[in-house]
Write a protein that holds these residues in place. Structure first.
Motif, short mmCIF file in Angstrom:
data_model
loop_
_atom_site.label_atom_id
_atom_site.label_comp_id
_atom_site.label_asym_id
_atom_site.label_seq_id
_atom_site.Cartn_x
_atom_site.Cartn_y
_atom_site.Cartn_z
N VAL A 79 0.93 -1.08 -0.06
CA VAL A 79 0.15 0.00 -0.13
C VAL A 79 0.60 1.20 -0.08
N ILE A 80 2.14 1.24 0.39
CA ILE A 80 3.01 2.39 0.33
C ILE A 80 3.41 2.62 -0.96
N LEU A 81 3.83 1.71 -1.73
CA LEU A 81 4.12 1.74 -3.15
C LEU A 81 3.20 2.08 -4.14
N ILE A 82 1.62 1.70 -3.89
CA ILE A 82 0.79 2.06 -4.91
C ILE A 82 0.49 3.39 -5.35
N MET A 102 8.56 -6.08 -12.22
CA MET A 102 8.25 -7.33 -12.58
C MET A 102 9.48 -8.14 -12.01
N VAL A 103 10.62 -7.71 -12.52
CA VAL A 103 12.05 -8.44 -12.15
C VAL A 103 12.20 -8.24 -10.71
N GLY A 104 11.80 -7.49 -10.06
CA GLY A 104 12.09 -7.41 -8.45
C GLY A 104 11.09 -8.33 -7.93
N PHE A 105 9.80 -8.36 -8.44
CA PHE A 105 8.79 -9.19 -7.72
C PHE A 105 9.22 -10.78 -7.93
N THR A 106 9.70 -10.93 -9.12
CA THR A 106 10.24 -12.34 -9.37
C THR A 106 11.24 -12.88 -8.55
N LEU A 130 6.98 -4.21 -2.24
CA LEU A 130 7.37 -3.07 -2.70
C LEU A 130 7.20 -3.07 -4.30
N CYS A 131 7.69 -4.29 -4.85
CA CYS A 131 7.52 -4.38 -6.38
C CYS A 131 6.14 -4.80 -6.78
N GLY A 132 5.11 -5.61 -6.08
CA GLY A 132 4.18 -5.83 -6.35
C GLY A 132 3.36 -4.55 -6.22
N GLY A 133 3.42 -3.48 -5.60
CA GLY A 133 2.50 -2.32 -5.50
C GLY A 133 2.87 -1.67 -6.77
N GLY A 134 3.99 -1.51 -7.51
CA GLY A 134 4.13 -1.08 -8.74
C GLY A 134 3.46 -1.53 -9.98
N LEU A 135 3.34 -3.10 -9.85
CA LEU A 135 2.49 -3.82 -10.90
C LEU A 135 1.37 -3.58 -10.89
#
Length: 536
Positions: A79-82, A102-106, A130-135
């Protein structure tokens, strides 16, 4: 937002200038699938861990409260990154940021799977969140930027399948992988999907525009800090409130103070600074403001109902994690089918009508689920859960179009981030409220049932005699038989009070959706060529 790029190659490749036009031909559907894969990965990982916490606890030697941070850490980071995703996309480039996420999440998923202790797993989950919030937010923004208004319905349907079905698919997949391969595979499963999605993003997403002047803009570090304090404290409060006893806990009180102060400073900062980290000025669009609020309510219903049903299935019906997943699967399938069907007509029908139908339909489903008894089984839950999956889509897809479809191009990324943030926070708030309500109503119903059970009540005495006689007929001593009869009666009271409390929270969710209907007056139509109303 209707002009197509006039460059010679516009039919094959879009100009790198942001929002220069819409993507043409099969490429746009490749983009839609890429964005959907990113959203599916993020949403599924929100719930896939829940069914594996017991196994993780045993493997890593953690306590129940400690292992809960595997879920909490992801949610806080997410929720911080969204809300920052719009600024990060503009600063680094939309494609670059999406691919990096995507790379960071993986990679962080793989790190989760290889974790040898709880601190390592929690750190990996923070990176994953953090990476998922961007996705999530960027995926939806990419679709609005790539598809013309007439095709937004189908594009958002592809995205919505993952967001709607993900919370149901997560426990199903998580239960199966945990039971058959072990909990580490709930993270390793992201590796092949993440690799495919990354390759697709590199191939199909339009290249970033090189805007060096924008990259030289000062970074709003204070705004980011205040956002972390406000949203991080609020999310932690919601995740840990029930466990800590809410405001009986000094820890929760400190979190509440930090959330209020952080939110005040964040809003004050973002409305004054020239280049804010989160552009709150997009809320001048009345449809975005109302739609984001409704998105929070939708999050409460979407995640709240899916929070209650698995608990009922596992706590009352004694289902395993896999059985619970299969119980939710037909509803997820109904959502996917309805999403595709609705995607074809959603841009031609007033979104407010569809949302209203969905809210009323979901209310009726919740009231139907409130009729549960201790004898309720899979057959009784099948159709209500299927209809819940279908009626939720009637709200989700048109709401996205009504909220974001009429925004000017330059506000889509910020609007999408805020809209998705409200849905995530709504889900957290809904789960926190329902968890507390479930506990309090169970205590209430137990007390009410016990007042009817006294040593002077004839029916109670007859039931105790019958139970005592049953145990004696099985060769149990009279005194022990009477004790077992009392324990059995107590378990029956606990079971009945639990069932009544679940009925209460289903009824509560239905009432919330019914009370949300007046918000429809502030939404846009969401149809072809819709404009976003601006407040004055």
């Amino acid at each position: 937002m209707t002009n197509i790029s006039s460059s010679p190659n516009s039919k094959a490749e879009l100009s790198p200038e942001a929002f220069a036009g819409y993507v043409q031909g099969p490429l746009k559907w490749a983009i839609a699938l890429t964005a959907a894969l990113g959203a599916i990965l993020e949403v599924i990982d929100t719930s896939i861990v829940n069914v594996a916490l017991t196994e993780i606890q045993a493997t890593l030697g953690a306590t129940i409260s400690e292992v809960g941070w595997v879920v909490t850490a992801y949610a806080i980071a997410n929720v911080i990154l969204i809300p920052l995703s719009a600024w990060l996309g503009d600063f680094f480039g939309k494609k670059t940021y999406f691919v990096f996420s995507m790379v960071g999440f993986t990679l962080s998923s793989v790190l989760c799977g290889f974790s040898v202790n709880l601190p390592m797993l929690i750190v990996a989950r923070i990176l994953q969140g953090l990476c998922g919030g961007g996705l999530l937010a960027k995926a939806q923004a990419i679709l609005f930027e790539s598809f013309p208004p007439a095709e937004q319905g189908l594009a958002q349907a592809v995205f919505g399948v993952g967001v709607i079905a993900g919370p149901a698919i997560g426990p199903t997949l998580g239960g199966y992988l945990t039971d058959s391969l072990g909990w580490r595979w709930i993270f390793f499963i992201n590796l092949p999907v993440g690799i495919v999605a990354t390759i697709m993003a590199l191939l199909f997403l339009r290249p970033d525009a090189k805007k060096r002047s924008q990259q030289r803009q000062p970074v709003d570090w204070w705004g980011i800090l205040f956002l972390i304090i406000a949203v991080g404290s609020l999310q932690t409060l919601l995740e840990e409130g029930e466990t800590e006893g809410w405001f009986d806990s000094p820890f929760i009180i400190r979190l509440a103070i930090a959330a209020v102060v952080g939110l005040f400073l964040f809003i004050r900062r973002e409305l004054r600074v020239k280049h804010p980290a989160v552009d709150l000025r997009v809320l001048r669009h009345r449809a975005l403001a109302a739609g984001s609020l409704y998105s929070g309510i939708l999050g409460m219903g979407l995640y709240g109902a899916l929070f209650a049903v698995p608990l009922f299935a596992q706590g009352i019906l004694r289902y395993s994690a896999t059985q619970t997943g299969w119980l939710l699967a037909p509803g997820a399938l109904a959502s996917a089918i309805m999403m595709v069907l609705l995607g074809k007509i959603s841009t031609k029908v007033d979104a407010r009508i569809l949302i209203g139908m969905g809210a009323i339909g979901t209310t009726l489903v919740m009231f139907d689920l409130a009729q549960i008894t201790p004898q309720t089984g899979t057959d009784n839950l099948f159709w209500p859960l299927v209809w819940r999956g279908a009626t939720t889509v009637l709200m989700f897809l048109p709401l996205s179009l009504a909220t974001l479809g009429g925004l000017p191009p330059e506000d889509i990324s910020a609007g999408s981030g805020f809209y998705n943030l409200m849905r995530q926070l709504g889900g957290s708030i809904g789960i926190a409220i329902l968890a507390s309500l479930l506990d309090r109503r169970q205590t209430f119903h137990r007390a009410m049932l016990l007042t009817d059970l006294s040593g002077y009540d004839r029916e109670t005495l007859q039931r105790l005699e019958a139970l005592t006689g049953y145990f004696q007929s099985r060769g149990v001593d009279a005194a022990i038989a009477q004790q077992q009869a009392l324990e059995t009666l107590d378990r029956l009271v606990s079971l009945q009070s639990a069932v009544l409390s679940y009925a209460d929270i289903f009824r509560f969710v239905g009432i919330i959706f019914l009370c949300s209907l007046p918000l429809l007056l502030f939404l846009g139509k969401g149809g072809r060529g819709a404009k976003a109303p601006v407040g004055h």
